[in-house]
Design a protein around this motif. Structure first.
Motif: not given
Length: 116
Positions: A28-29, A23-24, A73-74, A34-35
């Motif tokens: 973020l992605v 979920w986190i 992202q990975q 993440h911005r």
């Protein structure tokens, strides 16, 4: 006038549940959290950055938002590979099942309630 940010000085020393980790990462992605997470000189939340071992959180390495974004992202892609296998903890799952039948929640509503 620029607002000051006060960081929590308490370090989190916990192992994340795989579902919470997913979920986190989703926040973020793909939802582009993440911005706001990557600041000019560091992370908005050092505890989350440490949980994902992002550059600049340990003794070695410097803050690098580009590398950190790629690493997130990975991590997100890897977490999504196993997302179908992840389930809510047993007590929460049982309570959600009861509420689903009582109130008539659909699958999406059930997932949102479990997230909350």
């Amino acid at each position: 006038m620029r607002r000051k940010r006060f960081r929590n000085s308490c370090a989190i020393e916990v192992e994340l549940e795989p579902l919470v980790r997913l979920w986190i990462l989703r926040l973020l992605v793909p939802l582009q959290g993440h911005r706001k997470f990557f600041m000019e000189h560091g992370y908005d939340n050092d505890e989350i950055a440490t949980l994902f071992a992002l550059p600049g959180t340990g003794l070695e390495g410097e803050y690098d938002p580009g590398s950190a974004r790629k690493l997130l992202q990975q991590c997100h892609l890897k977490a999504e590979e196993y997302s179908e296998e992840l389930v809510f903890p047993q007590p929460l799952s049982e309570n959600l099942q009861k509420l689903t039948h009582l109130v008539g929640l659909n699958e999406t509503e059930c997932q949102l309630l479990g997230f909350a």
